[in-house]
Design an enzyme around this catalytic site. Structure first.
Site: not given
Length: 688
Positions: A193, A274-276
């Site tokens: 990730d 929320m990183r995506a």
């Protein structure tokens, strides 16, 4: 002068990879690139060629940590800095798989400590990669301890060192680029990730493309300098575009409609956290800057989605990676309709202004989260549909095939551990002496690296007798103490699965399949090699030779057929042979055999033998085979799958012959017991 690298612009057939690297060069906060692909696909060649395109850096003269003279790091170990600055090329630092913790983060400068008596810090690879590229080849094979250090540095942009009496913190902001071959095992989900973008590369099947690749590579090998000169202008043009795009990226506008499109896309693919969303937004901005646009459009979002979302859709280690084109197009269409139907003020057009640069808004997307992989299909009870017997009505060969049962929901497996302390490959299963990990003691005989405190303590009482004068210590070879460190190792986990007719009842085989899938997921997390043996009918079969790719093991088990007799002795003998073969290949990797059976061994009918005599012979053969497996030093765990009102209790007898514990199927769940247990502990007679 170093030898010329293969030019970036001369690479053929890797457009997605080149674009992903260029976008990260334009906007480093995207978070790096993970390159997945089979061997021989120019992964390393393209990554190494990127360094020559990056603009030169202004650094403080004499600073070993590459501080920017405009904003020097106030906590830099080389501070205070002077006023002079110099330029140097952007660094591409390679982290080898066998690197130690000292090499990665740095350590005490032993030479100065011993000769001058001062504490001085020797920088590691993270310091060299600051403001440059950190390249991790075979990232999936990297020691877990080093992965943890990388994760911390990548998340915070700083490296913190607390060891050997040294406390240091320095800036470590770098573009993280990793390559891996999925055939050799998957990457930990936490590290996966952290990579902003991912690219799946493969050799082209087009003859013309393959011909051009061969032609260019041979030309480069024949005359590296001349070949590089042919593409110097093209590479220079790319370098200028990177500089121009970097200057433009801060002014690129991200409209509110595109922010909603990005959020709708990430929601439709059900990604965690929320990183995506942030990575996709930054990638779209970089793509717009790269093509010279002033604002992000649907074209930029689609290009970013192809690179930022595929690896975040993988919710289970056994899911297929990637993203189908029709899925992306459907999601883009749905996002467009949602973006058009909604309206609202553009409250935050620039996601980079978000103060939280490390969002983790959702649960970890890694394995072991209790998510069912394959739900069992509806149907009547297997006990009613299938008799609990190995014998065929026709008295045939005992090879009555039945379709594989759908696995029951998976669960978090309890720890099955090899007893003693080994010295195998880094992992997370059993105790092991290692080059990294926690220092447990000092030794004059074994260990890895110097135990500084113990060495100094051993030398200190003899300084007067040795005539020491001034700073520093007078050392002798007998003073040196080595650090004995203990960590965790990965093991060879060999599954021996009873697929006979007595196990073929639908509900039972579904539960067994679910348990094996849970154990495979556990093996994935603990960085084990796994192998699968199935036995039924007349013989045992090595369904999957030992491999680090546990998703391949899962695919083989889903296709496992059941039915026929129970050649338990053959299954144990095959396990013994596999263990011995693997020990020849990798002597340090210890083996754990997990036998899943009801213990109801059978043998083919022979003239003059009654059913009772054949059953007793089969049991005797199985117990003798278990003794031979125990004799080669393999730890074993027997999972008793016997069910029904009448139980023969044969599996515990096999476990006793193997010298290992016997667990009921339901006892494999970590929730069934309190805390972490050592399922293979006890007086098994195994050497440490």
């Amino acid at each position: 002068m170093s030898a010329p690298r293969f030019p970036f612009s001369a690479v053929v057939g890797q457009d997605d990879l080149q674009l992903a690297l260029l976008l990260n060069a334009v906007h480093p906060r995207i978070g790096g690139v993970l390159v997945r692909g089979e061997k021989g696909t120019a992964k390393s060649t393209v990554v190494r060629a990127l360094a020559s395109l990056l603009p030169a850096l202004d650094v403080v003269d004499g600073c070993r940590f590459g501080c920017d003279p405009r904003e020097p790091d106030p906590d830099c170990p080389d501070a205070p800095h002077g006023q002079t600055a110099t330029q140097r090329p952007a660094q591409l630092v390679e982290l080898p798989v066998g690197a130690t913790e000292d090499r990665l983060i740095g350590s005490l400068d032993l030479e100065r400590a011993l000769t001058e008596g001062v504490k001085a810090f020797q920088p590691g690879l993270l310091a060299g990669a600051h403001r440059g590229v950190l390249y991790v080849d075979e990232a999936n094979l990297l020691h877990d301890h080093l992965v943890d250090l990388l994760l911390d540095a990548a998340a915070m942009g700083r490296a913190h060192i607390e060891r050997d009496g040294v406390s240091v913190s320095h800036a470590a902001s770098f573009l993280l680029v990793g390559t891996m071959n999925p055939e050799e095992g998957e990457l930990r989900p936490q590290l996966l990730d952290r990579f902003g973008l991912t690219v799946q590369v493969a050799a082209s099947r087009e003859v013309e493309t393959r011909t051009e690749v061969v032609r260019r590579r041979l030309a480069f090998e024949a005359d590296p300098a001349g070949f590089a000169a042919q593409y110097a202008d093209a590479d220079a043009e790319l370098a200028k575009r990177i500089v121009a795009a970097r200057e433009r990226v801060e002014s690129v506008v991200l409209p509110a409609s595109e922010v909603r499109r990005i959020s709708a896309l990430c929601a439709s693919f059900d990604v965690d956290g929320m990183r995506a969303d942030l990575v996709l937004a930054r990638t779209a901005i970089a793509h717009a800057a790269w093509r010279g646009a002033e604002a992000v459009t649907e074209e930029d979002v689609e290009a970013g989605a192809r690179l930022a979302l595929p690896h975040r859709r993988r919710r289970d280690p056994f899911d297929e990676p990637g993203m189908a084109e029709d899925q992306l197009q459907q999601a883009m269409q749905d996002a467009a309709e949602q973006a058009e139907s909604e309206s609202g003020p553009d409250n935050d057009p620039d996601p980079d202004n978000d103060p939280d640069d490390d969002p983790d808004g959702g649960p970890d997307g890694g394995p072991g989260g209790g998510q069912p992989h394959d739900e069992p299909t509806d149907g009547p009870s297997g006990g009613a549909a299938q008799p609990d017997s190995d014998e065929e009505p026709s008295g045939g060969s005992g090879q009555s095939d039945k379709a594989p049962a759908a696995p029951a929901p998976s669960f978090q497996a309890r720890l099955l551990e090899v007893p003693g302390v080994g010295e195998g490959a880094p992992g997370r299963r059993s105790r092991a002496r290692s080059r990294t990990g926690k220092t447990t003691r000092a030794s004059t005989a074994d260990g890895h690296g110097m135990h500084l405190t113990a060495t100094l303590a051993a030398a200190a009482p003899h300084q007067v007798a040795r005539g020491r004068s001034g700073p520093g210590l007078v050392l002798r070879s007998e003073d040196v103490r080595k650090a004995v460190r203990e960590g965790r190792e990965g093991n060879l986990v060999l599954f021996a699965v009873d697929a006979s007719g007595s196990m073929a009842a639908k509900e039972r085989m579904s539960a067994v399949s679910g348990a094996v899938m849970s154990l495979l997921r556990d093996a994935y997390q603990r960085r084990d090699k796994v192998g699968v043996i199935t036995f039924r009918g007349d013989a045992a079969e090595l369904t999957l030779p030992p491999t680090s790719s546990v998703d391949v093991a899962a695919a083989r088990l889903r296709r496992m057929r059941t039915g026929g007799r129970t050649p338990l002795a053959d299954g144990l003998l095959r396990a013994r042979k596999v263990v011995q073969t693997e020990r020849t290949r990798d002597p340090q990797r210890r083996a754990l055999v997990v036998l899943l059976t009801d213990g109801k061994a059978t043998v083919p009918a022979q003239t003059g033998q009654t059913g009772t005599k054949r059953s007793q012979q089969a049991v005797d053969d199985a117990l003798r085979a278990a003794g031979t497996l125990a004799g080669v030093g393999a730890a074993s765990v027997v999972v008793d799958c016997e069910s029904g009102p009448v139980k023969l209790g044969l599996a515990p007898r096999v476990a006793a012959a193997l010298g290992g514990p016997c667990l009921r199927l339901e006892e494999l769940s970590a929730e069934h017991v309190a805390g972490v247990v050592r399922a293979a502990s006890g007086d098994s007679g195994l050497a440490a």
